[in-house]
Structure formats: C-alpha cells, structure tokens
Design a protein around this motif. Structure first.
Motif, PDB file in Angstrom:
ATOM      1  N   GLU A  20       0.840  -1.199   0.000  1.00 18.72           N
ATOM      2  CA  GLU A  20       0.000   0.000   0.000  1.00 18.72           C
ATOM      3  C   GLU A  20       0.878   1.253   0.000  1.00 18.72           C
ATOM      4  O   GLU A  20       1.924   1.285   0.651  1.00 18.72           O
ATOM      5  CB  GLU A  20      -0.893  -0.027   1.243  1.00 18.72           C
ATOM      6  CG  GLU A  20      -1.907   1.095   1.337  1.00 18.72           C
ATOM      7  CD  GLU A  20      -2.755   0.934   2.599  1.00 18.72           C
ATOM      8  OE1 GLU A  20      -3.571  -0.008   2.651  1.00 18.72           O
ATOM      9  OE2 GLU A  20      -2.576   1.719   3.539  1.00 18.72           O
ATOM     10  N   THR A  21       0.444   2.270  -0.706  1.00 23.32           N
ATOM     11  CA  THR A  21       1.171   3.547  -0.741  1.00 23.32           C
ATOM     12  C   THR A  21       0.185   4.691  -0.602  1.00 23.32           C
ATOM     13  O   THR A  21      -0.808   4.757  -1.337  1.00 23.32           O
ATOM     14  CB  THR A  21       1.958   3.711  -2.049  1.00 23.32           C
ATOM     15  OG1 THR A  21       2.938   2.678  -2.153  1.00 23.32           O
ATOM     16  CG2 THR A  21       2.667   5.058  -2.086  1.00 23.32           C
ATOM     17  N   ARG A  22       0.456   5.575   0.344  1.00 23.36           N
ATOM     18  CA  ARG A  22      -0.295   6.821   0.462  1.00 23.36           C
ATOM     19  C   ARG A  22       0.506   7.956  -0.162  1.00 23.36           C
ATOM     20  O   ARG A  22       1.714   8.071   0.062  1.00 23.36           O
ATOM     21  CB  ARG A  22      -0.572   7.159   1.929  1.00 23.36           C
ATOM     22  CG  ARG A  22      -1.765   6.430   2.511  1.00 23.36           C
ATOM     23  CD  ARG A  22      -2.022   6.846   3.943  1.00 23.36           C
ATOM     24  NE  ARG A  22      -3.236   6.242   4.475  1.00 23.36           N
ATOM     25  CZ  ARG A  22      -3.636   6.342   5.734  1.00 23.36           C
ATOM     26  NH1 ARG A  22      -2.900   7.032   6.608  1.00 23.36           N
ATOM     27  NH2 ARG A  22      -4.753   5.759   6.127  1.00 23.36           N
ATOM     28  N   ILE A  23      -0.180   8.776  -0.926  1.00 28.11           N
ATOM     29  CA  ILE A  23       0.458   9.914  -1.587  1.00 28.11           C
ATOM     30  C   ILE A  23      -0.184  11.193  -1.055  1.00 28.11           C
ATOM     31  O   ILE A  23      -1.402  11.376  -1.153  1.00 28.11           O
ATOM     32  CB  ILE A  23       0.287   9.833  -3.114  1.00 28.11           C
ATOM     33  CG1 ILE A  23       0.882   8.524  -3.644  1.00 28.11           C
ATOM     34  CG2 ILE A  23       0.934  11.032  -3.800  1.00 28.11           C
ATOM     35  CD1 ILE A  23       0.569   8.256  -5.100  1.00 28.11           C
ATOM     36  N   PHE A  24       0.636  12.065  -0.462  1.00 26.16           N
ATOM     37  CA  PHE A  24       0.185  13.352   0.067  1.00 26.16           C
ATOM     38  C   PHE A  24       0.713  14.465  -0.844  1.00 26.16           C
ATOM     39  O   PHE A  24       1.920  14.743  -0.853  1.00 26.16           O
ATOM     40  CB  PHE A  24       0.702  13.573   1.491  1.00 26.16           C
ATOM     41  CG  PHE A  24       0.182  12.588   2.501  1.00 26.16           C
ATOM     42  CD1 PHE A  24      -1.013  12.819   3.163  1.00 26.16           C
ATOM     43  CD2 PHE A  24       0.891  11.426   2.793  1.00 26.16           C
ATOM     44  CE1 PHE A  24      -1.497  11.926   4.104  1.00 26.16           C
ATOM     45  CE2 PHE A  24       0.419  10.522   3.726  1.00 26.16           C
ATOM     46  CZ  PHE A  24      -0.791  10.776   4.380  1.00 26.16           C
TER      47      PHE A  24
END
Length: 388
Positions: A20-24
């Motif tokens: 999983e990757t969160r991009i801000f």
C-alpha cells in the motif's frame, strides 16, 4: 472428530498480503510532522477457520499486521477475530474476540459501537479492532434478540505525533477513565432485529465505556500542548432501519446518548440510494445517494465535525468479470461550507490480485474548525492485494 482425522474441507486457510502507498500532494502543516509525500506500508491478514460437529462448531482466527514506513503507531498488530462459534436450530453463540457491525448508512456509521475504531488504518473510521465478547443470539420467528457481554475495553488508535493525518495537536497515549476499573470495565449491549415485509430494522442499547474519547487540551511541564484522551461511561439507545422497494433504499440511523459531561443528545443519519439498473443500455448499475447528517451534542461530549451536513454520492458497478466498482461522494457542511471529497475504486486484476484506490480531499476548511488540522493532509491511497 479429531483435528488429525478431520477432512480437508473442514479446515480453511485464506487471507491476503497487500502493498500500500499513500500519496500526500501537500507539505505537512505542522512543525515536527513527517514531510514525506509518499508513504508505503505492508499489510498481512491470514484467516484460519476450523469446523467440526457437522459444521455446527467453528474456530476462527484472523490476525492482522501492518508495517508502515513513516507512522510508528500505524505499525501495529491486532487480533481481529479469535473465537468459537456454535450454532443450533434457534440460537447461536460467539465466545472470544470478534467483530460486530450495526448500521445501514453510507456516509457515517453512527450507531456502530461494539468494536473500537482502528483510526490509524483510515480516517473514514470503517476499520475496527477486535473486541473480546460473549454474544448470544436467540433466533425466533418474532425476530433476533442479541445479548453482548464485553470485557476488556480497547483504546482508539491514533497516528503518531510526527505522522500525517494526526490533526492539530499530538494525542497522548495515557488516557483517563470515568470508571475506576479503567479498561477492565465490563460493558453490556442488547439488540433486537427483525425483517417485516420490505423493512429491516434494529433497536439496541449499550451501556459501558464510550468508544469515542473526549480529547482534552493539556500542557506538559515543558509547555508543550497535546490532547489527552478521556473515556466516559455512557448509555446509548439506537435505531437502524432500511426500507427496500424496487430501485429505492431508504436508510436511517438514529441514537440518543447520555453519560458525558454534556447533556443527553440526539444524532441521526438518514437518506436514500436510488439505483438505475442496466444504465447506459449495459450491465452497469448506477446508484445515486443522498444523506443528511445531524448531531446535537454539546461541548461536554467528544467533538464531531458532522453536526449539520449533507452527503451526496454515486455508486457505479460495472458487473463485469473483474467486479469493477466505484463509489464517490462529498460531505458538505451546511454552516461553514467545508467539503470532504472521497473516492473508492476497486477492480480485480486476476483471480488472486486486486487493485484498490481510495482518496480523501479536505477543501475549504475553516481555520477554527475541528478539521483544520487536516487541511493539508488530503491523500490518495493505492493498494495492491494478493489473496490466497
């Protein structure tokens, strides 16, 4: 039948592993917060089930592990389920750690109170921690009566002090409790549910430690401000109802609660979902959703941003072999015109591989509002899961 001689079909092993990757897109709002724009993590959740006695008895074990690159609190282990289930002709029982969901609304799970929210998983509050319980369900023609004894309270999880989606102030991990038994207070719940014609409804009462903490502003000896959790004893009575007729779903969740420092209050979420089956002269189903959110709590209760809001959304199901689905919506604050946009996309890439994309955008947030600490934490989350 012993475990050694049981046929293979009585033992199930499944689960998933996900990257999983969160991009801000924006920089962190507060000093000391991690300023990474890309935050990866790994999730592992196996599921083991063993059945015997003509499959009337079942042992379930569902552990959960997340390893996160940037948020120490998000790196955590939990037992989502570890329980024995027994079913009979007109009753069943669950003993151990389990999960129970109450509610029908899309925008806010208002009355869902048995399990604690695992907030480090997602700010949408849909992920829950496992709850120790003894649950007896009496299955009768006149409805289902469910009794819950809930020993062992679980604190809400929060992002770390330097993590994104933390909010304006760090949250202390040393809570206080109204009960002298603290986290060992035994809670109780009772629920009656029934289907009558096109109506499905449930009426419930909960007594015990509130799953929502009050977050009390505090200053330590060095002058650093933080929020301290306090968990009160509450009585909560709730109603959930859904009416199904053709393409229409009418939904309502409502509750009344007392026990906090403030007065007894009333809160409700109600609305509809209308589905165009076979839209665009295809296999696609297109749903339109609208819900109104009201919450009448005062300053002596845990704060909420959903006091007077409207949710508008759409659900798209392609009904293809890949099970492609899209849910998009926005919560509009009617007083301050704040907006929370959300999107959830899911598509199966193969028999074992699944793609999910989720995102939230915090827009036009007032600097004095509860959501002001999330103004720069809009994000997109991409998850690739392998199921086994």
């Amino acid at each position: 039948m012993t475990g050694l001689s049981a046929p293979a079909q009585d033992f199930d092993f499944s689960g998933f592993v996900a990257g999983e990757t969160r991009i801000f897109p924006d920089k962190a709002q507060f000093p000391g917060q991690n300023n990474s724009h890309i935050s990866p993590s790994l999730v592992i959740q196996p599921e083991l089930r063993y059945r015997w006695n003509g499959r009337d008895d079942r042992i379930t074990f569902v552990p959960f592990l997340r390893l996160d690159a940037d948020d120490e609190n998000r790196t955590h282990v939990d037992i989502r389920e570890l329980n024995w289930y027994r079913q009979a002709d007109d009753w069943d029982v669950v003993l151990g750690v389990s999960k129970v969901f109450w509610g029908v609304a899309e925008s806010r799970h208002l009355i869902d109170i048995v399990n604690q929210t695992d907030l480090v998983e997602s700010p949408d509050q849909e992920d829950k921690l496992g709850q120790p319980m003894a649950n007896l369900n009496l299955l009768r023609d006149w409805g289902t009566l469910s009794f819950f004894v809930l020993p062992g309270f679980r604190e809400r999880t929060f992002p770390d002090d330097d993590a994104r989606l933390r909010g304006a102030l760090p949250i202390d991990d040393d809570p206080s409790y109204e009960s002298s038994a603290e986290e060992w207070h035994v809670d109780f719940a009772l629920r009656y549910s029934q289907t009558i014609g096109d109506w499905d409804f449930g009426l419930a009462h909960f007594y015990g430690t509130s799953r929502e903490p009050q977050l009390i502003p505090t200053v330590d000896s060095d002058g650093n401000a933080f929020l301290r959790q306090r968990y009160d004893l509450i009585h909560q009575t709730s109603l959930d109802a859904q009416y199904t007729t053709g393409p229409w779903l009418l939904k309502l969740e409502a509750l009344t609660r007392d026990g906090h420092d403030g007065d007894r209050f009333f809160a409700a979420v109600g609305g509809f979902e209308y589905t165009f089956f076979g839209a665009f002269e295809s296999n696609t189903d297109l749903g339109l959703l609208a819900e109104y959110l009201h919450d009448g709590r005062d300053s002596g209760t845990p704060a909420t941003p959903f006091e007077d809001d409207i949710f508008l959304g759409t659900r798209l199901a392609l009904n293809d072999v890949e099970d492609t689905e899209l849910l998009a919506g926005v919560i509009l604050d009617l007083d301050q015109e704040e907006r929370i946009f959300s999107v959830e996309f899911e598509r199966r890439l193969s028999d074992n591989l699944n793609l999910e994309i989720e995102g939230q955008v915090f827009d036009n947030i007032d600097s004095n509002d509860l959501l002001s600490g999330f103004e720069d934490d809009s994000f997109v989350e991409i998850r690739l899961s392998w199921f086994f």
